[in-house]
Design a protein around this motif. Sequence first.
Motif, PDB file in Angstrom:
ATOM      1  N   LEU A 253      -0.995  -8.803  -4.066  1.00  0.00           N
ATOM      2  CA  LEU A 253      -1.800  -8.438  -3.089  1.00  0.00           C
ATOM      3  C   LEU A 253      -1.218  -7.021  -2.621  1.00  0.00           C
ATOM      4  CD1 LEU A 253      -3.471  -9.429  -0.529  1.00  0.00           C
ATOM      5  CD2 LEU A 253      -1.456  -9.510   0.748  1.00  0.00           C
ATOM      6  N   VAL A 254      -2.711  -6.128  -2.445  1.00  0.00           N
ATOM      7  CA  VAL A 254      -2.415  -4.797  -1.992  1.00  0.00           C
ATOM      8  C   VAL A 254      -3.171  -4.563  -0.763  1.00  0.00           C
ATOM      9  CG1 VAL A 254      -3.390  -2.536  -2.920  1.00  0.00           C
ATOM     10  CG2 VAL A 254      -2.888  -4.220  -4.471  1.00  0.00           C
ATOM     11  N   THR A 255      -2.209  -3.869   0.350  1.00  0.00           N
ATOM     12  CA  THR A 255      -2.755  -3.608   1.601  1.00  0.00           C
ATOM     13  C   THR A 255      -2.433  -2.152   1.790  1.00  0.00           C
ATOM     14  OG1 THR A 255      -1.935  -5.768   2.261  1.00  0.00           O
ATOM     15  CG2 THR A 255      -2.329  -4.175   4.151  1.00  0.00           C
ATOM     16  N   ALA A 256      -3.491  -1.762   2.535  1.00  0.00           N
ATOM     17  CA  ALA A 256      -3.408  -0.146   2.717  1.00  0.00           C
ATOM     18  C   ALA A 256      -2.539   0.209   3.974  1.00  0.00           C
ATOM     19  CB  ALA A 256      -4.727   0.333   2.744  1.00  0.00           C
ATOM     20  N   LEU A 257      -1.544   0.849   3.931  1.00  0.00           N
ATOM     21  CA  LEU A 257      -0.613   1.185   5.150  1.00  0.00           C
ATOM     22  C   LEU A 257      -1.191   2.387   5.941  1.00  0.00           C
ATOM     23  CD1 LEU A 257       2.887   1.071   3.288  1.00  0.00           C
ATOM     24  CD2 LEU A 257       1.764  -0.691   4.742  1.00  0.00           C
TER      25      LEU A 257
ATOM     26  N   VAL B  60       2.276  -3.018  -1.955  1.00  0.00           N
ATOM     27  CA  VAL B  60       2.045  -4.095  -3.357  1.00  0.00           C
ATOM     28  C   VAL B  60       2.965  -5.059  -3.232  1.00  0.00           C
ATOM     29  CG1 VAL B  60       1.786  -4.110  -5.844  1.00  0.00           C
ATOM     30  CG2 VAL B  60       1.167  -2.016  -4.731  1.00  0.00           C
ATOM     31  N   GLU B  61       2.478  -5.891  -3.191  1.00  0.00           N
ATOM     32  CA  GLU B  61       3.144  -7.610  -3.151  1.00  0.00           C
ATOM     33  C   GLU B  61       3.107  -8.612  -4.080  1.00  0.00           C
ATOM     34  OE1 GLU B  61       3.445  -8.835   1.093  1.00  0.00           O
ATOM     35  OE2 GLU B  61       1.822  -7.571   1.462  1.00  0.00           O
ATOM     36  N   TYR B  62       4.199  -8.988  -4.512  1.00  0.00           N
ATOM     37  CA  TYR B  62       3.914 -10.275  -5.532  1.00  0.00           C
ATOM     38  C   TYR B  62       5.204 -11.080  -5.345  1.00  0.00           C
ATOM     39  CZ  TYR B  62       6.475  -6.860  -8.499  1.00  0.00           C
ATOM     40  OH  TYR B  62       7.358  -5.913  -8.943  1.00  0.00           O
ATOM     41  N   SER B  63       5.310 -11.998  -6.350  1.00  0.00           N
ATOM     42  CA  SER B  63       6.305 -12.911  -6.289  1.00  0.00           C
ATOM     43  C   SER B  63       7.708 -12.575  -6.108  1.00  0.00           C
ATOM     44  CB  SER B  63       6.316 -14.139  -6.990  1.00  0.00           C
ATOM     45  OG  SER B  63       6.441 -13.416  -8.526  1.00  0.00           O
ATOM     46  N   VAL B  64       8.096 -11.385  -7.016  1.00  0.00           N
ATOM     47  CA  VAL B  64       9.536 -10.837  -7.094  1.00  0.00           C
ATOM     48  C   VAL B  64       9.589  -9.851  -6.124  1.00  0.00           C
ATOM     49  CG1 VAL B  64       9.651 -11.573  -9.326  1.00  0.00           C
ATOM     50  CG2 VAL B  64       8.812  -9.331  -8.844  1.00  0.00           C
ATOM     51  N   GLY B  65       8.757  -9.497  -5.145  1.00  0.00           N
ATOM     52  CA  GLY B  65       8.958  -8.461  -4.213  1.00  0.00           C
ATOM     53  C   GLY B  65       7.779  -7.616  -3.613  1.00  0.00           C
ATOM     54  N   GLU B  66       8.161  -6.623  -3.187  1.00  0.00           N
ATOM     55  CA  GLU B  66       7.237  -5.486  -2.569  1.00  0.00           C
ATOM     56  C   GLU B  66       7.578  -4.023  -2.747  1.00  0.00           C
ATOM     57  OE1 GLU B  66       6.892  -4.824   1.961  1.00  0.00           O
ATOM     58  OE2 GLU B  66       6.698  -7.108   1.417  1.00  0.00           O
ATOM     59  N   TYR B  67       6.671  -3.250  -3.086  1.00  0.00           N
ATOM     60  CA  TYR B  67       7.196  -2.033  -3.073  1.00  0.00           C
ATOM     61  C   TYR B  67       5.883  -1.031  -2.426  1.00  0.00           C
ATOM     62  CZ  TYR B  67       4.627  -1.889  -7.808  1.00  0.00           C
ATOM     63  OH  TYR B  67       4.156  -2.295  -8.643  1.00  0.00           O
TER      64      TYR B  67
ATOM     65  N   SER C  95       2.052 -13.658  -2.364  1.00  0.00           N
ATOM     66  CA  SER C  95       0.843 -12.840  -2.604  1.00  0.00           C
ATOM     67  C   SER C  95      -0.152 -13.783  -2.546  1.00  0.00           C
ATOM     68  CB  SER C  95       1.119 -11.862  -3.645  1.00  0.00           C
ATOM     69  OG  SER C  95       1.245 -12.565  -4.868  1.00  0.00           O
ATOM     70  N   SER C  96      -0.138 -14.796  -3.410  1.00  0.00           N
ATOM     71  CA  SER C  96      -1.351 -15.743  -3.495  1.00  0.00           C
ATOM     72  C   SER C  96      -1.602 -16.496  -2.242  1.00  0.00           C
ATOM     73  CB  SER C  96      -1.191 -17.038  -4.445  1.00  0.00           C
ATOM     74  OG  SER C  96      -0.757 -16.286  -5.797  1.00  0.00           O
ATOM     75  N   ASP C  97      -0.726 -16.705  -1.372  1.00  0.00           N
ATOM     76  CA  ASP C  97      -1.244 -17.216  -0.294  1.00  0.00           C
ATOM     77  C   ASP C  97      -1.770 -16.177   0.800  1.00  0.00           C
ATOM     78  OD1 ASP C  97      -0.381 -19.847  -0.928  1.00  0.00           O
ATOM     79  OD2 ASP C  97       1.575 -19.530  -0.217  1.00  0.00           O
ATOM     80  N   LEU C  98      -1.290 -15.070   0.733  1.00  0.00           N
ATOM     81  CA  LEU C  98      -1.685 -14.187   1.531  1.00  0.00           C
ATOM     82  C   LEU C  98      -3.210 -13.619   1.194  1.00  0.00           C
ATOM     83  CD1 LEU C  98       1.374 -11.807   1.695  1.00  0.00           C
ATOM     84  CD2 LEU C  98       0.388 -12.886   3.655  1.00  0.00           C
ATOM     85  N   ILE C  99      -3.500 -13.679  -0.155  1.00  0.00           N
ATOM     86  CA  ILE C  99      -4.819 -13.448  -0.584  1.00  0.00           C
ATOM     87  C   ILE C  99      -5.944 -14.277   0.090  1.00  0.00           C
ATOM     88  CG2 ILE C  99      -6.350 -13.312  -2.439  1.00  0.00           C
ATOM     89  CD1 ILE C  99      -4.263 -12.010  -4.029  1.00  0.00           C
ATOM     90  N   ALA C 100      -5.378 -15.588  -0.107  1.00  0.00           N
ATOM     91  CA  ALA C 100      -6.210 -16.952   0.479  1.00  0.00           C
ATOM     92  C   ALA C 100      -6.336 -16.696   2.166  1.00  0.00           C
ATOM     93  CB  ALA C 100      -5.698 -18.229   0.190  1.00  0.00           C
ATOM     94  N   LEU C 101      -5.408 -16.581   2.734  1.00  0.00           N
ATOM     95  CA  LEU C 101      -5.149 -16.257   4.065  1.00  0.00           C
ATOM     96  C   LEU C 101      -6.151 -15.101   4.373  1.00  0.00           C
ATOM     97  CD1 LEU C 101      -4.101 -17.007   7.059  1.00  0.00           C
ATOM     98  CD2 LEU C 101      -2.077 -15.554   6.300  1.00  0.00           C
TER      99      LEU C 101
END
Length: 165
Positions: free
Chosen positions: A62-66, A37-44, A126-132
Amino acid sequence: MEVIRHRLIEGGTMGLEYDASWDALECIIMLSGRLRVEYSVGEYVLQPGDTLSVQPVMQDVLVTALDDADFLYVCSTNVFDQYSDGTRELQRLVEEIEKKDGYTASHCERIRRNSLLIGHKMGLSSSDLIALSCGALFHDIGKINIPDEILLKKGRLTEEEFNIT
């Protein structure tokens, strides 16, 4: 309230996008696999048994399946129809691209995955990654309306053929 069982295959993504008019509770409850899970203050990383809840979403996430991941998506308002319509439309476009050029579908997915890897290394938001992610997946969408005799032609196109495309 709606509860949707969702599955993302390894490398698959989804986004929770900010909308100033949206005030619903959104929650992810992990069943199996791992999600980054990624957003402006970090990821976990979410693992089985973990939850993520926000009300309202105040920034793009942005949520990405590992790994292949199963989870419940819970929302305090009706979202299934809107979600399903959007997903069906995107799937229709992917199928059209694949029908036009079978190589392109797997190529587009590879470009999407590699673009996200590069975007992460660049530190994109995360906003840019969603658009990308969306842009990379559909970067060959223009092929849908190009006649096969032009798309598959060996050698240089004529000026007239360029004008058709």
